[in-house]
Each structure stands twice: as C-alpha cells, then as structure tokens.
Design a protein around this motif. Structure first.
Motif, PDB file in Angstrom:
ATOM      1  N   ARG A 109      31.505  70.566  -2.674  1.00 30.08           N
ATOM      2  CA  ARG A 109      31.983  69.365  -3.355  1.00 30.08           C
ATOM      3  C   ARG A 109      32.467  68.360  -2.308  1.00 30.08           C
ATOM      4  NH1 ARG A 109      29.956  72.159  -6.656  1.00 30.08           N
ATOM      5  NH2 ARG A 109      30.729  72.739  -8.743  1.00 30.08           N
ATOM      6  N   ILE A 110      32.448  67.083  -2.701  1.00 31.19           N
ATOM      7  CA  ILE A 110      32.910  66.004  -1.832  1.00 31.19           C
ATOM      8  C   ILE A 110      33.932  65.163  -2.592  1.00 31.19           C
ATOM      9  CG2 ILE A 110      32.257  63.909  -0.567  1.00 31.19           C
ATOM     10  CD1 ILE A 110      31.057  66.298   0.745  1.00 31.19           C
ATOM     11  N   VAL A 111      35.017  64.789  -1.912  1.00 31.90           N
ATOM     12  CA  VAL A 111      35.954  63.797  -2.440  1.00 31.90           C
ATOM     13  C   VAL A 111      35.983  62.631  -1.466  1.00 31.90           C
ATOM     14  CG1 VAL A 111      38.313  63.262  -3.131  1.00 31.90           C
ATOM     15  CG2 VAL A 111      37.382  65.543  -3.570  1.00 31.90           C
ATOM     16  N   LEU A 112      35.570  61.464  -1.928  1.00 38.68           N
ATOM     17  CA  LEU A 112      35.574  60.262  -1.100  1.00 38.68           C
ATOM     18  C   LEU A 112      36.884  59.504  -1.317  1.00 38.68           C
ATOM     19  CD1 LEU A 112      31.923  59.040  -1.792  1.00 38.68           C
ATOM     20  CD2 LEU A 112      32.762  60.155   0.289  1.00 38.68           C
ATOM     21  N   ALA A 113      37.644  59.336  -0.240  1.00 41.18           N
ATOM     22  CA  ALA A 113      38.905  58.598  -0.301  1.00 41.18           C
ATOM     23  C   ALA A 113      38.983  57.704   0.935  1.00 41.18           C
ATOM     24  CB  ALA A 113      40.086  59.557  -0.363  1.00 41.18           C
ATOM     25  N   THR A 114      37.925  56.922   1.128  1.00 36.09           N
ATOM     26  CA  THR A 114      37.733  56.175   2.370  1.00 36.09           C
ATOM     27  C   THR A 114      38.334  54.777   2.351  1.00 36.09           C
ATOM     28  OG1 THR A 114      35.514  55.689   1.504  1.00 36.09           O
ATOM     29  CG2 THR A 114      35.684  57.415   3.151  1.00 36.09           C
ATOM     30  N   GLY A 115      38.848  54.312   1.211  1.00 36.09           N
ATOM     31  CA  GLY A 115      39.586  53.067   1.153  1.00 36.09           C
ATOM     32  C   GLY A 115      38.766  51.821   1.412  1.00 36.09           C
ATOM     33  N   VAL A 116      39.473  50.766   1.792  1.00 32.02           N
ATOM     34  CA  VAL A 116      38.855  49.475   2.067  1.00 32.02           C
ATOM     35  C   VAL A 116      39.365  48.951   3.404  1.00 32.02           C
ATOM     36  CG1 VAL A 116      38.652  48.917  -0.390  1.00 32.02           C
ATOM     37  CG2 VAL A 116      40.640  48.111   0.904  1.00 32.02           C
ATOM     38  N   ARG A 117      38.668  47.959   3.940  1.00 38.19           N
ATOM     39  CA  ARG A 117      39.080  47.303   5.180  1.00 38.19           C
ATOM     40  C   ARG A 117      39.286  45.817   4.893  1.00 38.19           C
ATOM     41  NH1 ARG A 117      39.591  51.779   5.686  1.00 38.19           N
ATOM     42  NH2 ARG A 117      38.577  53.274   7.090  1.00 38.19           N
ATOM     43  N   PHE A 231      51.485  35.613   2.731  1.00 43.25           N
ATOM     44  CA  PHE A 231      50.552  36.558   2.118  1.00 43.25           C
ATOM     45  C   PHE A 231      49.148  36.013   2.359  1.00 43.25           C
ATOM     46  CE2 PHE A 231      54.458  37.683   0.172  1.00 43.25           C
ATOM     47  CZ  PHE A 231      54.341  39.007  -0.240  1.00 43.25           C
ATOM     48  N   PHE A 232      48.209  36.895   2.666  1.00 35.37           N
ATOM     49  CA  PHE A 232      46.852  36.434   2.953  1.00 35.37           C
ATOM     50  C   PHE A 232      45.839  37.172   2.092  1.00 35.37           C
ATOM     51  CE2 PHE A 232      47.354  40.072   5.760  1.00 35.37           C
ATOM     52  CZ  PHE A 232      46.112  40.694   5.725  1.00 35.37           C
ATOM     53  N   SER A 233      44.751  36.482   1.791  1.00 35.34           N
ATOM     54  CA  SER A 233      43.648  37.088   1.047  1.00 35.34           C
ATOM     55  C   SER A 233      42.361  36.341   1.375  1.00 35.34           C
ATOM     56  CB  SER A 233      43.922  37.039  -0.465  1.00 35.34           C
ATOM     57  OG  SER A 233      42.866  37.659  -1.176  1.00 35.34           O
ATOM     58  N   TYR A 234      41.550  36.955   2.192  1.00 32.40           N
ATOM     59  CA  TYR A 234      40.238  36.396   2.526  1.00 32.40           C
ATOM     60  C   TYR A 234      39.151  37.250   1.869  1.00 32.40           C
ATOM     61  CZ  TYR A 234      42.620  33.444   5.912  1.00 32.40           C
ATOM     62  OH  TYR A 234      43.434  32.518   6.494  1.00 32.40           O
ATOM     63  N   ALA A 235      39.070  38.471   2.298  1.00 31.90           N
ATOM     64  CA  ALA A 235      38.093  39.398   1.732  1.00 31.90           C
ATOM     65  C   ALA A 235      38.459  40.794   2.190  1.00 31.90           C
ATOM     66  CB  ALA A 235      36.676  39.040   2.198  1.00 31.90           C
ATOM     67  N   HIS A 236      38.008  41.790   1.458  1.00 30.39           N
ATOM     68  CA  HIS A 236      38.115  43.159   1.943  1.00 30.39           C
ATOM     69  C   HIS A 236      36.818  43.888   1.589  1.00 30.39           C
ATOM     70  CE1 HIS A 236      39.971  43.580  -2.173  1.00 30.39           C
ATOM     71  NE2 HIS A 236      39.113  44.577  -2.229  1.00 30.39           N
ATOM     72  N   ARG A 237      36.453  44.802   2.463  1.00 28.02           N
ATOM     73  CA  ARG A 237      35.181  45.513   2.306  1.00 28.02           C
ATOM     74  C   ARG A 237      35.427  46.983   2.006  1.00 28.02           C
ATOM     75  NH1 ARG A 237      31.338  48.663   4.656  1.00 28.02           N
ATOM     76  NH2 ARG A 237      32.673  49.206   6.413  1.00 28.02           N
ATOM     77  N   GLU A 253      31.660  44.629  -6.644  1.00 26.30           N
ATOM     78  CA  GLU A 253      32.503  44.472  -5.461  1.00 26.30           C
ATOM     79  C   GLU A 253      32.227  45.544  -4.413  1.00 26.30           C
ATOM     80  OE1 GLU A 253      34.464  41.850  -5.163  1.00 26.30           O
ATOM     81  OE2 GLU A 253      33.841  41.166  -7.155  1.00 26.30           O
ATOM     82  N   GLY A 254      31.316  46.467  -4.727  1.00 26.73           N
ATOM     83  CA  GLY A 254      31.004  47.539  -3.787  1.00 26.73           C
ATOM     84  C   GLY A 254      31.904  48.751  -3.897  1.00 26.73           C
ATOM     85  N   GLN A 255      32.748  48.786  -4.939  1.00 25.94           N
ATOM     86  CA  GLN A 255      33.613  49.941  -5.142  1.00 25.94           C
ATOM     87  C   GLN A 255      32.887  51.000  -5.972  1.00 25.94           C
ATOM     88  OE1 GLN A 255      36.896  47.433  -6.664  1.00 25.94           O
ATOM     89  NE2 GLN A 255      38.157  48.313  -5.033  1.00 25.94           N
ATOM     90  N   ILE A 256      33.318  52.254  -5.802  1.00 27.66           N
ATOM     91  CA  ILE A 256      32.626  53.376  -6.421  1.00 27.66           C
ATOM     92  C   ILE A 256      33.060  53.530  -7.878  1.00 27.66           C
ATOM     93  CG2 ILE A 256      32.135  55.837  -6.264  1.00 27.66           C
ATOM     94  CD1 ILE A 256      33.018  55.694  -3.314  1.00 27.66           C
ATOM     95  N   LEU A 257      32.108  53.554  -8.781  1.00 28.76           N
ATOM     96  CA  LEU A 257      32.401  53.760 -10.189  1.00 28.76           C
ATOM     97  C   LEU A 257      32.638  55.241 -10.462  1.00 28.76           C
ATOM     98  CD1 LEU A 257      29.774  51.336 -11.752  1.00 28.76           C
ATOM     99  CD2 LEU A 257      32.236  50.968 -11.500  1.00 28.76           C
ATOM    100  N   VAL A 258      33.697  55.539 -11.220  1.00 36.01           N
ATOM    101  CA  VAL A 258      34.057  56.923 -11.541  1.00 36.01           C
ATOM    102  C   VAL A 258      34.384  57.033 -13.022  1.00 36.01           C
ATOM    103  CG1 VAL A 258      34.933  57.459  -9.229  1.00 36.01           C
ATOM    104  CG2 VAL A 258      36.483  56.478 -10.943  1.00 36.01           C
TER     105      VAL A 258
END
Length: 321
Positions: A109-117, A231-237, A253-258
């Motif tokens: 099994r795999i658990v992906l918890a790789t977050g964003v940058r 506070f800043f907000s440009y983009a996150h990947r 947005e490139g996030q994983i659907l669960v």
C-alpha cells in the motif's frame, strides 16, 4: 530514526509532515510494517508557531514533528527514513515497486502525503521575516495580525478574496500588486473598495525593519508602504509527480482526489494533507492522516503481510442459519 531500509513493507508513507506521521502512527497501532520516507520539505517549516492544535496551541512545527517521530518509536514495525522516493510503479500483482535513494523495495500500500510547494516572493529580506511577521495562511496566522496594518502581496484573481479574509483580524489591509496585468475585474475592484482595501500598483523590493518589528515594504520606485504584518499569495504547486505516475485522478488545481477514506482513484493508494482538496490546516492534515492510516491498515485485513509483522485478522467468518 533512520534504519536500514527494508526490502518489503505493508505500507509506504511518502512524506513525513503532520499527515504522513499521523498515518504512520495508526499503521503502527494496527501492527503493519510501515516505512515513512521524508524529504524534509514541510510547508510550514519556516513558521515560528503552529496554531489551533487541540491540547498544544501553540507549538512550533519542529517540536510537533519531533514529538510525532518520538511517538513512533513505540511501534517496532514503523521505520522513518530521511530521503527521497524517486519512482513508484504499480505492478500487475497489485503491489508497488519503489526506488528510495537508489534502493529498491516493495510495498503493498502507498500513502501519499507530499504536500504543496509555495511560490515565494523574491524580495530582499523575505526569508528573515518569513514565519515571524510574513505568512501565507490567513486562517493559520490571521489572529497574530490582530489590529495590525496588513500588507498583502500577490497576483491573480484569487487575491481579492484572500485579502478580504484578513479583515477578520486586521486594522487595515492593502494589496501590493502589479496592476498592469488584468488580474482584478470590475466587480472585484468594487468589492475591495467597499471593504476599504486599497490596491497599490508597484513592485515590492525590500522589507523595512527587523524580523518581528516590521515597518513596511519599499517599492522599486522608492515609495514605502507601511505595515506590521505581511501575507502573500502568488501560487502553490501540489507535489504530485508520484501521483501522476501512478495515475491518480487530480482536480483542476492538481490536487489528488480522494474518497471519505482518503483512497485515491488507484486501488491501494491513499492520500492525505495539503496534497488533497480542502482547507490547508495542520489539524486537518493530522485528521486526514489518521483516516488514511486506519483505512490503509484495515484494507490489509485477511491479506498476508511481511514476515516480521503480526498476521492481520482473518476474513470475517461467514455464519449460516
């Protein structure tokens, strides 16, 4: 907590932030052989404090993760490795072939918890102030800016809503953005004006004042915009490279659907934390990690596990009348 890497594990958790360590904790409680691989790129590693965590509000991100790792020591079947997963391949038999820092292993099994940058602004003095009086999350750090004159740095049509959120705490809010780009439509501009949020056209060049005693931001034209919090907000990947290779379904947005058990569209692959849609809060990441860990562990019930781990319970017994 680095140990020799095992050849085979029940579960591989990729990412050692709050979501990943929470998943590993519950996999440990279910006695599943688990490897956590952590690249050390946690999103809030620069923050002075983490807020809103039940029973430890506030705490430092470093202390939170250190305590979580210490807690894993009680589970002999859980190993934490500081390193990088380079490839993950879904084999025909349902297992996963993985490369970790040049070593090969197999996981069920795999658990992906790789977050964003986050895309960080290139402004002189930014890293000295980041996490102290410069932040990226209004929900996380907005209360620390209570009564302050807040500056928002950002670009994109999401910035007006981002700035408006800070009105819950700030005395004043100003946006510094390059308005030569058509980023705010007329409706957004009208809403900003109604809320009393000023939009300043300019290129931020440097922070003025010492960390913890911010005075403002100097623009490229020499003008100084006064403020004590930014506070800043440009983009996150989303860090979704491995999810893409595995074929996990992503949102726009490139996030994983669960689903409700943090299971992705790929059987045997779970995901938790900022890499999935929803609020990006540490407390939520911990909860999602718990759900992923429990679901991942119980999905192995009745299946054979690695030799050094206890045998999971047999399949539910069928009774006949």
């Amino acid at each position: 907590m680095n140990r020799d890497l095992p050849d085979v594990v029940d579960a591989l958790v990729i990412g050692g932030g709050p979501a990943g360590l929470s998943a590993a904790t519950w996999l440990g409680r279910y006695q599943r052989s688990t490897l956590v691989v952590d690249a050390g790129q946690h999103r809030n590693r620069f923050a002075d404090q983490s807020y809103g965590l039940l029973g430890r509000d506030p705490t430092t991100p470093a202390a939170l993760l250190a305590d979580a790792r210490d807690g894993l020591e009680q589970y002999p079947h859980v190993t934490v490795h500081d390193g990088t997963v380079s490839t993950v391949h879904h084999e025909a038999d349902g297992r996963f072939s993985v490369q970790v820092d040049g070593a090969h292993l197999t996981a069920q099994r795999i658990v992906l918890a790789t977050g964003v940058r986050d895309h960080l602004p290139r402004i002189a003095g930014f890293m000295e102030h980041y996490g102290t009086d410069v932040h990226h999350c209004p929900a996380c750090d907005g209360l620390t800016a209570r009564g302050h004159d807040v500056i928002v740095l950002g670009a994109g049509d999401h910035v007006p809503a981002f700035a408006s959120e800070l009105l819950d705490w700030a005395s004043t809010v100003r946006i510094i953005t390059d308005t030569t780009h058509d980023v705010f439509d007329e409706g957004q501009k009208a809403t900003l004006a109604w809320h009393g949020i000023e939009v300043i056209d300019g290129s931020a060049e440097a922070f003025i004042g010492a960390p913890g005693a911010l005075e403002g931001i100097r623009l490229a034209d020499g003008h100084v915009v006064e403020g004590s919090s930014v506070f800043f907000s440009y983009a996150h990947r989303p860090t979704n490279d491995l999810a893409v290779r595995l074929g996990c379904e992503l949102d726009d947005e490139g996030q994983i659907l669960v689903n409700g058990h943090q299971l992705t569209s790929v059987d045997g692959v779970y995901a938790a934390g900022d890499i999935t849609p929803g609020l990006d809060l540490v407390s939520i990441a911990i909860g999602q990690g718990t759900a992923a860990g429990v679901a991942c562990a119980t999905s192995l019930r009745g299946h054979g596990t690695v030799e050094r781990a206890p045998t999971p319970a047999p399949p539910t017994r069928q009774f006949t009348a």
